[in-house]
Write a protein that holds these residues in place. Structure first.
Motif, PDB file in Angstrom:
ATOM      1  N   LEU A 182       0.823  -1.206   0.000  1.00  0.00           N
ATOM      2  CA  LEU A 182       0.000   0.000   0.000  1.00  0.00           C
ATOM      3  C   LEU A 182       0.860   1.261   0.000  1.00  0.00           C
ATOM      4  CD1 LEU A 182      -2.956  -0.819   2.419  1.00  0.00           C
ATOM      5  CD2 LEU A 182      -3.035  -0.530  -0.058  1.00  0.00           C
ATOM      6  N   SER A 183       1.997   1.221   0.686  1.00  0.00           N
ATOM      7  CA  SER A 183       2.903   2.376   0.679  1.00  0.00           C
ATOM      8  C   SER A 183       3.443   2.616  -0.722  1.00  0.00           C
ATOM      9  CB  SER A 183       4.056   2.146   1.660  1.00  0.00           C
ATOM     10  OG  SER A 183       3.579   2.094   2.985  1.00  0.00           O
ATOM     11  N   ILE A 204      -6.205   4.947   1.533  1.00  0.00           N
ATOM     12  CA  ILE A 204      -5.004   4.149   1.805  1.00  0.00           C
ATOM     13  C   ILE A 204      -4.456   4.471   3.190  1.00  0.00           C
ATOM     14  CG2 ILE A 204      -2.601   3.787   1.116  1.00  0.00           C
ATOM     15  CD1 ILE A 204      -3.527   4.164  -1.793  1.00  0.00           C
ATOM     16  N   LYS A 205      -4.444   5.755   3.557  1.00  0.00           N
ATOM     17  CA  LYS A 205      -3.942   6.143   4.882  1.00  0.00           C
ATOM     18  C   LYS A 205      -4.774   5.510   5.990  1.00  0.00           C
ATOM     19  CE  LYS A 205      -1.922  10.534   3.433  1.00  0.00           C
ATOM     20  NZ  LYS A 205      -2.027  12.029   3.486  1.00  0.00           N
ATOM     21  N   MET A 223       0.717   4.191  -2.687  1.00  0.00           N
ATOM     22  CA  MET A 223       0.568   5.594  -2.329  1.00  0.00           C
ATOM     23  C   MET A 223       1.661   6.442  -2.989  1.00  0.00           C
ATOM     24  SD  MET A 223      -0.174   7.175   1.452  1.00  0.00           S
ATOM     25  CE  MET A 223       1.344   6.580   2.176  1.00  0.00           C
ATOM     26  N   ASN A 224       2.890   5.922  -3.017  1.00  0.00           N
ATOM     27  CA  ASN A 224       3.988   6.645  -3.680  1.00  0.00           C
ATOM     28  C   ASN A 224       3.711   6.799  -5.177  1.00  0.00           C
ATOM     29  OD1 ASN A 224       5.430   6.960  -1.310  1.00  0.00           O
ATOM     30  ND2 ASN A 224       6.604   5.066  -1.605  1.00  0.00           N
ATOM     31  N   ASP A 256      -6.703  12.159  -4.546  1.00  0.00           N
ATOM     32  CA  ASP A 256      -6.701  12.520  -3.122  1.00  0.00           C
ATOM     33  C   ASP A 256      -7.621  11.616  -2.317  1.00  0.00           C
ATOM     34  OD1 ASP A 256      -4.843  14.540  -3.449  1.00  0.00           O
ATOM     35  OD2 ASP A 256      -6.356  16.126  -3.689  1.00  0.00           O
ATOM     36  N   ILE A 269       0.727   7.026  -6.551  1.00  0.00           N
ATOM     37  CA  ILE A 269      -0.299   8.061  -6.710  1.00  0.00           C
ATOM     38  C   ILE A 269       0.334   9.451  -6.602  1.00  0.00           C
ATOM     39  CG2 ILE A 269      -2.364   9.087  -5.675  1.00  0.00           C
ATOM     40  CD1 ILE A 269      -3.214   6.243  -4.867  1.00  0.00           C
ATOM     41  N   HIS A 270       1.242   9.624  -5.640  1.00  0.00           N
ATOM     42  CA  HIS A 270       1.928  10.912  -5.506  1.00  0.00           C
ATOM     43  C   HIS A 270       2.721  11.240  -6.780  1.00  0.00           C
ATOM     44  CE1 HIS A 270       0.908  12.074  -1.465  1.00  0.00           C
ATOM     45  NE2 HIS A 270       1.321  10.916  -0.948  1.00  0.00           N
ATOM     46  N   TYR A 290      -8.304   8.491  -3.004  1.00  0.00           N
ATOM     47  CA  TYR A 290      -7.617   7.212  -2.843  1.00  0.00           C
ATOM     48  C   TYR A 290      -6.545   7.309  -1.763  1.00  0.00           C
ATOM     49  CZ  TYR A 290      -9.879   5.871  -7.213  1.00  0.00           C
ATOM     50  OH  TYR A 290     -10.805   5.579  -8.186  1.00  0.00           O
ATOM     51  N   LEU A 291      -5.845   8.423  -1.707  1.00  0.00           N
ATOM     52  CA  LEU A 291      -4.807   8.594  -0.689  1.00  0.00           C
ATOM     53  C   LEU A 291      -5.402   8.570   0.710  1.00  0.00           C
ATOM     54  CD1 LEU A 291      -2.573  11.344  -2.329  1.00  0.00           C
ATOM     55  CD2 LEU A 291      -1.945   8.964  -1.923  1.00  0.00           C
TER      56      LEU A 291
END
Length: 376
Positions: A59-60, A89-90, A63-64, A83, A66-67, A85-86
């Protein structure tokens, strides 16, 4: 002899030198999601182990990714979706993910891919609109004004907050002698950016052409405040002052324009006009000589020189000057008119009438007031 109203080089220098920031609309970089997503798709999870650490590591990485996608575009729709989705995930990362399966992660990946595909479709259409806008610039440069106008109308429809569409539509309308409509578009451009010096400049020129000299000066003043080194603003403001019979300010602005560009033939031509109006023909001749020396292909300047020589009684030189003007621009009727006067002074009445007839054919109404035009 007449003052020049327009600086002939404006359409080239303005579009291709002074306003490169308007050559593209608010574009973003198209993302190739296949290459961007690969690091995530290749990251496998051992579902049989149901490893919480491995799942969170995955998941990390997601997330990276997506960024990384967000850093490639400023598209509001796409970034809002990312945003969300972020945030999801968080929230997942604080939970125990030992029981989650790969198929559940894949659903999230597929949703992100769908968003990228939607973005790319929108961007493809966006790029088509940008291409049409740039074709409009080419049409404007090539004097295809109706084509340019159509393209800039589409630009305004597709990018209503983009100054370039209104700015260039305004310039196109100005080139079509539709000054009132041009002013409306330039005002729209200034609503978007009230510090755009070029919008003020062309609004001022339109107002000048409409005979609203005081209002044109107000706009040229704004240009000079924004850019004290913009030569055109002093040139046009000088003409406005001249038409308001404010000779002192006109000469002062012409001199400032020459400080910024000593090789501006149009300025020398207009300074020569001021001398001509005061019947200082010798002074006018010295100035117009500088104009034709700087720009020997300026038909207006040669016509002006011809009229000065006519008033100095230099009839043969007047004829030579008018011939040069006619050679450069065979449609310039005033050169035929002045040449005819010089020929008539030399007793060449038949040749004078032939020259006047040509001026009349080109639409010069001053010929009708000549008392000797009917001579055979």
């Amino acid at each position: 002899m007449k003052k020049l109203i327009l600086i002939n080089f404006f359409i080239f220098t303005f579009i291709y030198a002074n306003s490169q920031q308007y050559r593209t609309s608010p574009d973003v970089v198209k993302m190739d999601y296949f290459s961007n997503i690969e690091p995530v798709l290749n990251y496998t999870i051992n579902e049989s182990n149901n490893n919480n650490y491995r799942n969170k590591e995955y998941l990390s990485a997601l997330m990276n990714w997506i960024h990384d996608l967000k850093s490639k575009t400023d598209d509001e729709i796409f970034n809002k979706a990312m945003d969300k989705y972020l945030v999801g995930i968080k929230k997942l990362l604080i939970l125990d993910l030992s029981g989650m399966k790969m198929s559940e992660f894949k659903l999230l990946e597929e949703k992100i891919i769908e968003n990228i595909e939607d973005y790319n479709l929108r961007l493809e259409e966006n790029n088509k609109n940008i291409a049409e806008y740039q074709e409009g610039l080419e049409d404007l440069k090539s004097n295809f004004y109706y084509n340019a106008l159509k393209r800039f109308n589409n630009t305004i429809e597709n990018f209503p907050d983009f100054i370039g569409g209104y700015l260039y539509k305004g310039i196109t309308l100005y080139k079509m002698n539709r000054e009132s409509e041009a002013i409306h578009c330039l005002d729209k451009a200034l609503e978007i950016d009230n510090k755009n010096e070029n919008a003020y400049l062309y609004k001022g020129i339109c107002l000048f052409n409409l005979g609203l000299y005081d209002k044109s000066i107000t706009n040229f003043n704004k240009v000079i405040i924004l850019n004290p080194l913009k030569e055109d603003s002093y040139y046009y403001r000088a003409m406005a002052y001249s038409n308001m019979k404010d000779e002192g300010n006109a000469i002062s602005d012409y001199k400032k324009a020459l400080e910024l560009n000593p090789n501006n033939a149009d300025v020398y031509n207009n300074l020569s006009w001021i001398k001509f109006e005061k019947k200082d023909y010798k002074g006018a001749l010295e100035l117009i000589k500088k104009a034709v020396q700087i720009d020997p292909n300026n038909s207006n300047a040669w016509e002006s020189k011809g009229e000065i020589n006519l008033n100095l009684g230099k009839f043969q030189e007047c004829i030579l000057d008018c011939d040069k003007s006619i050679h450069l621009d065979p449609t310039y009727s005033n050169s035929y008119l002045i040449k005819g006067r010089a020929l008539f002074k030399l007793g060449k009445k038949k040749e004078a009438c032939a020259s006047w007839q040509k001026a009349k054919e080109l639409g010069n109404i001053k010929v009708n007031s000549l008392p000797n035009f009917s001579l055979e």
